[in-house]
Enzyme design. Sequence first.
Site, mmCIF file in Angstrom:
data_model
loop_
_atom_site.group_PDB
_atom_site.id
_atom_site.type_symbol
_atom_site.label_atom_id
_atom_site.label_comp_id
_atom_site.label_asym_id
_atom_site.label_seq_id
_atom_site.Cartn_x
_atom_site.Cartn_y
_atom_site.Cartn_z
ATOM 1 C CB ILE A 11 -0.987 0.005 1.205
ATOM 2 C CG1 ILE A 11 -1.954 1.180 1.132
ATOM 3 C CG2 ILE A 11 -0.259 0.038 2.541
ATOM 4 C CD1 ILE A 11 -3.102 0.973 0.225
ATOM 5 C CG HIS A 222 -2.367 -9.804 14.029
ATOM 6 N ND1 HIS A 222 -2.986 -9.789 15.254
ATOM 7 C CD2 HIS A 222 -3.295 -9.370 13.135
ATOM 8 C CE1 HIS A 222 -4.234 -9.362 15.097
ATOM 9 N NE2 HIS A 222 -4.438 -9.112 13.823
ATOM 10 C CE1 TYR A 253 -8.800 -7.473 12.402
ATOM 11 C CE2 TYR A 253 -7.354 -7.437 14.311
ATOM 12 C CZ TYR A 253 -7.569 -7.731 12.979
ATOM 13 O OH TYR A 253 -6.567 -8.282 12.226
ATOM 14 C CB THR A 353 -5.292 2.499 9.308
ATOM 15 O OG1 THR A 353 -5.942 1.261 9.553
ATOM 16 C CG2 THR A 353 -6.059 3.631 9.935
ATOM 17 C CG ASP A 538 10.592 26.014 21.055
ATOM 18 O OD1 ASP A 538 10.801 24.796 20.941
ATOM 19 O OD2 ASP A 538 10.045 26.515 22.057
ATOM 20 C CD GLU A 635 17.513 26.160 30.933
ATOM 21 O OE1 GLU A 635 18.418 25.978 30.086
ATOM 22 O OE2 GLU A 635 16.305 26.139 30.646
HETATM 23 C C1 LIG Z 1 -3.008 -10.431 9.820
HETATM 24 C C2 LIG Z 1 -2.875 -8.949 9.626
HETATM 25 C C3 LIG Z 1 -3.965 -8.150 9.718
HETATM 26 C C4 LIG Z 1 -3.842 -6.780 9.533
HETATM 27 N N1 LIG Z 1 -4.949 -6.027 9.572
HETATM 28 C C5 LIG Z 1 -4.870 -4.719 9.318
HETATM 29 C C6 LIG Z 1 -6.041 -3.950 9.283
HETATM 30 O O1 LIG Z 1 -7.133 -4.482 9.460
HETATM 31 N N2 LIG Z 1 -5.927 -2.613 9.072
HETATM 32 C C7 LIG Z 1 -4.715 -2.038 8.864
HETATM 33 O O2 LIG Z 1 -4.665 -0.832 8.695
HETATM 34 N N3 LIG Z 1 -3.593 -2.754 8.865
HETATM 35 C C8 LIG Z 1 -3.637 -4.084 9.080
HETATM 36 N N4 LIG Z 1 -2.495 -4.823 9.100
HETATM 37 C C9 LIG Z 1 -1.202 -4.148 8.905
HETATM 38 C C10 LIG Z 1 -0.973 -3.842 7.422
HETATM 39 O O3 LIG Z 1 -1.304 -4.942 6.658
HETATM 40 C C11 LIG Z 1 0.461 -3.465 7.127
HETATM 41 O O4 LIG Z 1 0.939 -2.602 8.115
HETATM 42 C C12 LIG Z 1 0.571 -2.790 5.754
HETATM 43 O O5 LIG Z 1 -0.049 -3.591 4.792
HETATM 44 C C13 LIG Z 1 2.015 -2.561 5.378
HETATM 45 O O6 LIG Z 1 2.082 -2.060 4.061
HETATM 46 P P1 LIG Z 1 3.481 -1.812 3.365
HETATM 47 O O7 LIG Z 1 3.233 -1.308 2.037
HETATM 48 O O8 LIG Z 1 4.325 -1.012 4.291
HETATM 49 O O9 LIG Z 1 4.194 -3.249 3.352
HETATM 50 P P2 LIG Z 1 3.877 -4.543 2.498
HETATM 51 O O10 LIG Z 1 2.491 -4.651 2.085
HETATM 52 O O11 LIG Z 1 4.437 -5.686 3.283
HETATM 53 O O12 LIG Z 1 4.737 -4.315 1.211
HETATM 54 C C14 LIG Z 1 6.136 -4.380 1.213
HETATM 55 C C15 LIG Z 1 6.561 -4.941 -0.117
HETATM 56 O O13 LIG Z 1 7.972 -4.844 -0.235
HETATM 57 C C16 LIG Z 1 8.415 -5.948 -0.998
HETATM 58 N N5 LIG Z 1 9.833 -6.124 -0.736
HETATM 59 C C17 LIG Z 1 10.420 -6.330 0.462
HETATM 60 N N6 LIG Z 1 11.740 -6.484 0.315
HETATM 61 C C18 LIG Z 1 12.007 -6.356 -0.989
HETATM 62 C C19 LIG Z 1 13.193 -6.419 -1.745
HETATM 63 N N7 LIG Z 1 14.393 -6.638 -1.173
HETATM 64 N N8 LIG Z 1 13.115 -6.247 -3.081
HETATM 65 C C20 LIG Z 1 11.921 -6.014 -3.678
HETATM 66 N N9 LIG Z 1 10.762 -5.961 -3.001
HETATM 67 C C21 LIG Z 1 10.805 -6.123 -1.665
HETATM 68 C C22 LIG Z 1 7.567 -7.078 -0.479
HETATM 69 O O14 LIG Z 1 7.514 -8.143 -1.367
HETATM 70 C C23 LIG Z 1 6.224 -6.397 -0.246
HETATM 71 O O15 LIG Z 1 5.359 -6.588 -1.332
HETATM 72 C C24 LIG Z 1 -2.583 -6.201 9.272
HETATM 73 C C25 LIG Z 1 -1.475 -7.019 9.192
HETATM 74 C C26 LIG Z 1 -1.608 -8.376 9.373
HETATM 75 C C27 LIG Z 1 -0.390 -9.223 9.279
#
Ligand SMILES: Cc1cc2nc3c(=O)[nH]c(=O)nc-3n(C[C@H](O)[C@H](O)[C@H](O)COP(=O)(O)OP(=O)(O)OC[C@H]3O[C@@H](n4cnc5c(N)ncnc54)[C@H](O)[C@@H]3O)c2cc1C
Length: 807
Positions: A11, A222, A253, A353, A538, A635
Amino acid sequence: MPKIVIIGAGIVGCSLADELTERGYNDVIVIEKGKLWKPGGSTSHAPGVVFQTNGSRTMAQFARQTVEKLHSLQHSGDTCFLKVGSLEIATTPERLADLHRRAGLALSAGINARVVSPDEASKMHPLLVADKFLGALYVPDDGIARAVLADEVMGKRAISRGARFIAECEVVAIDQSEGRVTGVQTTHGLFPADIVVSCAGIWGPKIGAMVGMSKAIQPLAHQLCYTAPIPELASYKQEAELPVLRHQGSDLYFKQRGQSLAVGWYGHRPLPVKAEDILPNEQAEVMPSQMPFTAEEWKGAMEGATEIIPALKNSEIIESMNGLFSFTVDNFPLMGEWSGLKGFWVAEAVWITHGCGVARAMAEWIVDGHPSLAVHECDVNRFETHQLGAQHIEERGTQNYIEVYDLLHPLQPMESPRPIRTTGFYPRQKELGGYFLEAAGYERPQWYEANAGLLDRYSSPPRDDWSSKFWSPIVGAEACAVRDGVGLFDITTLKRIEVIGKGALEFLEQLTTGNLRKKTGSITYCLLLNEKAGILSDITVMRRGENDFFIGVNSNSDINYLKQLAPDTVHVRDITAGTVGLGLFGPHARELAQSLTRDDLSNEALGYFRLKNTYLGHVPVMLCRLSYVGELGYEIYTTADMALKLWDTLWQAGKKYGLIAAGRGAFNSMRLEKGYRSYGTDMTSEHNPHEAGLSFAVRKGDGYKGAEAFKELNPNELTRRLVCLVLDNPEHVVLGKEPVLHEGKVVGYVTSAYFGHTIGKQLAYAWVPSEFSSQNTEVSIRYFDQDYPATVGADPQYDPQMTRLKS
Ligand SMILES: Cc1cc2nc3c(=O)[nH]c(=O)nc-3n(C[C@H](O)[C@H](O)[C@H](O)COP(=O)(O)OP(=O)(O)OC[C@H]3O[C@@H](n4cnc5c(N)ncnc54)[C@H](O)[C@@H]3O)c2cc1C
């Protein structure tokens, strides 16, 4: 135009590519090791539940922006955000009360929210049974992010503007030359880049290690399960129509998916995972961010779930996972350019989120030089060194997972691991019965039990259960005793730097708003501004020599900011840990200090905002004639090795003057009476000096960053102002972040609030539109479910003529 490589198409990465290309930065390549648009990171499997309410205003704004953006995106004719609303359930009176507080947080951030009765909530959600809970917080604009679809829409839009997405390609190294990023090495070869943005989620620490950066991120598993269809939901045909639910008391949730429910649980034993142990895409059974479900951890989840949703009693689990996502040591994401390598940016530990809001701020930061929202809480450079050790990251990250749904008081420190840092005065503070909270990892006394005897002389109004947590009436007694006599405050936790070397004066003049061309020994309070005249910090600048400055700053972000811009001849050095500071404040401060030195400390010899290097007894000190609490005083700084000697010297001499040790509680109360702002709480980069009441700290003329924008501002045409509200009833205590209302409508929010013990009034600084900022305007402050009348008062309330400080 810079060449930008984004690592990761979750995302954050997709949204950032969209935001950058929207701003005309089209030379963007997104490198993703998985397949598009479900590459296997956390975004690929998360249920996308969005609760916008947050204790941090910035995080709430990120969430608002994410909801707005996702709602506006269309995939195959449907929106990418389902605004089904949310209900947070309370099953105890404490939780119910807290829902009112959380409604206030939401309203303060401009998010529509209200507490509803069990009957009303169960009408909105047919699986809820009204007699099982006491009430719910309803946020109509919360709901479900369809994040994978949104990634596709945003990614394709970025591609249509010129961006490239390279899938199934892994970044294996980051190239650099002369302290700058030059490109990334991948399984498909080298991609040159001027800017690399790591949006790698749980793999963030692995990418960090490629450049020698320790990231305060802990991936944790999780648990999430989906039930088989539930008969009670038989009539629901859509993807999701019912509000998302949260039962924080049981760490749960819920989200409706057609006729079944997703159940997520934080109540299990924490399951930390090392980033380097996450399986490669080709070896992972489903996807790398999904670990096999561990049924033994799930025990207990369904008991809590059936407590409020009895229909789940006989439900079968048909899908289950231990999904991975990131926690940090302080619960905020990592954003910005890392100070260790130019051109290396990070946007990680971000929930769905907040994903689009974070990406927008990142794009503004890269393109414009600063984000429009205040991001100091999220700055990647904010951490103390001790926070970046593996053990600390794991313990704090894990503890934050455990506490994610806990009902936490805003002052509540984490109990473990503690103590981490102590100042040199700690042994004496313990002897005096210090009640310690944590500041920058340091143990910092909030008050001292040894001062309980002062309660015979000074009393405070009573407080309710919530506001009396982490508080004692001794706080008020200490504040009054300092105003009447003299007190010793440990100010070591406030950060200090040295800026030394040829050109230091010119360098500081370019970045700060102060007139620093004053004699050696002068002290100047001034601001750091961004190009739009937003306040970055500041600071208090002490001129020790021609090109030798000692500066009190707010954060590591300030230090990094100055370090990044300093010319080669100017050295910026953090001296916080190697030095200690005591505030000696109160009408007897001068007599006490004078009794320990042969130097003349009279008002004529050491005036207000002047410093002197001297000795107090055996201790070499820098004595600075200023005080953040609005009293005569100093101070006093010395090196860390002299800490105990300094304390003992003052303590011994202070007996004659009735010296007491006073804590941070008294300090806060006194600084608010004097109207002294606290950066990050009262004002941020979103505010300009006029609005914040700080234009006195801006010099005339130009030559400093932000000067042009500042000159454009008309102080008579401000849209909002920081004002001092006085609550009509001094027994009405508020704590900060509450909404301010005018005729029932939310118009602003409280920043800092404290009881002013000397003046006997409850004070609350607040941001309000200018039309409500003139003195005597009547407003109200919503504290839990009560609206407390308040009136705009004089600013400051205490000693506006500065006679106490300057005497
Ligand atoms: C079970 C579960 C439920 C969740 N529920 C919620 C929810 O209901 N609401 C919410 O807001 N959040 C939720 N989260 C959290 C949320 O999913 C994550 O915090 C969020 O999706 C992270 O997004 P991102 O883009 O940072 O990372 P990611 O979606 O993990 O994307 C990172 C990308 O980087 C790529 N990548 C990594 N290393 C390399 C590399 N060396 N070279 C090339 N590509 C690479 C990976 O392949 C991956 O596609 C949940 C998480 C879990 C595990």
